[in-house]
Design an enzyme around this catalytic site. Structure first.
Site, short mmCIF file in Angstrom:
data_model
loop_
_atom_site.label_atom_id
_atom_site.label_comp_id
_atom_site.label_asym_id
_atom_site.label_seq_id
_atom_site.Cartn_x
_atom_site.Cartn_y
_atom_site.Cartn_z
CB SER A 52 -0.92 0.02 1.23
OG SER A 52 -0.16 -0.11 2.41
CG ASP A 346 -4.53 4.50 7.33
OD1 ASP A 346 -3.32 4.49 7.66
OD2 ASP A 346 -4.97 3.88 6.33
CG HIS A 349 -1.44 3.54 4.86
ND1 HIS A 349 -2.58 2.82 5.20
CD2 HIS A 349 -0.63 2.69 4.22
CE1 HIS A 349 -2.43 1.58 4.75
NE2 HIS A 349 -1.27 1.47 4.16
#
Ligand SMILES: *[C@@H]1O[C@H](CO)[C@@H](O)[C@H](O)[C@H]1NC(C)=O
Ligand SMILES: *[C@@H]1O[C@H](CO)[C@@H](O)[C@H](O)[C@H]1NC(C)=O
Ligand SMILES: *[C@@H]1O[C@H](CO)[C@@H](O)[C@H](O)[C@H]1NC(C)=O
Length: 371
Positions: A52, A346, A349
């Site tokens: 990610s 979050d 991240h």
């Protein structure tokens, strides 16, 4: 607050200067003729693999993927203010480095219909959130394993040859910058709560297993034509809001979890040795580590010095279930007032503002790869 803003502006200014200086340095070549300096990318293409930290939306095309960023508040500060599959409020490091290298934007996700025709000429992005060095970790979350990412890369090579012709494709592939950015999931989505794994391997052995997987991957890339490879280091695993919450002494209020940071440092030492061994083995390979550990650790320890006010809380509201502490809670769209004040958007991240800081440090580490 004013000094925060000034420092952040100063950092942005420094980055812009570096960006201007980089291409200028390189493009004093005959390619520009007499017409002065041209804003031409300093590598022909960027080809990205990983999780990610680099996924620009591939997981949106995987019906079963557990981790997707296809809902608000992801993307609120991105062009169009809509979720794109990027795990941040705005740009991720991939976007920022692509722009720094002189591209208009980063390549579209390989699984999207946009990854076709001319767009293939400037690279491809195979990354998938929750992917990892171990295919087993990726498979647990229905992400694209690194093995599959490499198969897609092979397919990309023939598509590129069809668009560019064989000879030009070969030049693009050998001049391209290859970025590998993954591994966090092998710890936080697997090892730390997988008793069978931690019985089989102690942390040291597990790190060996992971860097061994990286080394195998890099050798395959080399054999397939890659000559410039950058690999990110493991981030400070113990400073992520999600790990502070799950493993920290003081719960949410505690500081970084030193035990986990020690694991990341162990991995990073082994990665360093592995990268040096790869460089010795292949004399025509440029390979470097993009150190994301140090800038993220510095941001966690002294956020205010770089214009941030919050390093341990998340900007969006995360979920509470075990796998949901990582991501924004889709059922609660609320978020902080200003994501730029937060290091983490979050549970794992960084915000776009923090990604800018990380990208700066990657760019300075990467200069040896592109010159
Ligand atoms: C533990 O890890 C192994 C190897 O990565 C994997 O096959 C297995 O599914 C994992 N088990 C759990 C409960 O996560
Ligand atoms: C490995 O670590 C040494 C000592 O810190 C450093 O000088 C070297 O540049 C590192 N190698 C890579 C590939 O990052
Ligand atoms: C958010 O914070 C940054 C600095 O931290 C500042 O430059 C920006 O103007 C703020 N935005 C809003 C909408 O308050």
């Amino acid at each position: 607050m004013h000094s925060f803003i000034n420092q952040k502006n100063a950092a942005n200014m420094a980055r812009r200067l570096a960006l201007v200086a980089l291409p200028t340095l390189l493009i004093l070549s005959p390619a520009t003729g007499g017409g002065g300096v041209q804003a031409e990318p300093i590598v022909p293409a960027v080809i990205s693999f990983g999780d990610s930290t680099t996924d620009v939306g591939n997981n949106n095309y995987l019906p079963g993927a557990v981790f997707k960023a296809n809902y608000v508040p992801y993307g609120v500060n991105y062009d169009g203010h809509e979720p794109t599959g990027r795990f941040s409020d705005g740009k991720i490091v991939t976007d920022i480095t692509a722009e720094s290298l002189g591209f208009e934007s980063s390549s579209p996700p390989y699984l999207s219909p946009d990854a076709s025709g001319k767009s293939l000429l400037t690279g491809a992005n195979f990354a998938s959130a929750a992917s990892s060095y171990l295919d087993d970790t990726a498979a647990m979350y229905d992400a694209i394993t690194l093995t599959q990412q490499l198969k897609y890369y092979e397919e990309y090579q023939s598509k590129l040859a069809a668009v560019a012709g064989r000879r030009r494709a070969r030049a693009i592939l050998s001049g391209a910058l290859y970025v590998v950015s993954t591994g966090t999931g092998d710890f936080i989505q697997n090892y730390y709560h997988n008793a069978s794994l931690s019985r089989r391997y102690n942390v040291d052995q597990y790190c060996d297993l992971l860097v061994g997987a990286f080394s195998g991957f890099a050798n395959k890339l080399y054999r397939m034509g890659a000559r410039r490879i950058g690999v990110t280091s493991m981030p400070p695993l113990g400073c992520l809001p999600a790990t502070i919450r799950l493993y920290g002494e003081g719960g949410r209020r505690g500081g970084c979890v030193e035990r986990l940071n020690g694991d990341a440092e162990n991995f990073n030492r082994k990665l360093n040795a592995t990268v040096e061994a790869l460089a010795r083995r292949h004399s025509d390979l440029k390979i470097a580590i993009f150190d994301i550990y140090t800038p993220l650790r510095d941001l966690s320890e002294a956020p205010a010095t770089q214009g941030f006010s919050e390093a341990t809380k998340t900007c969006c509201r995360t979920g509470t279930a075990k796998t949901r502490v990582y991501l924004c809670n889709p059922a609660m769209a609320g978020m902080c007032r200003n994501a730029s004040d937060f290091v983490y958007f979050d549970g794992v991240h960084p915000s776009e503002a923090a990604n800018v800081v990380i990208a700066d440090s990657m760019i300075s580490a990467g200069i040896s790869l592109v010159t």
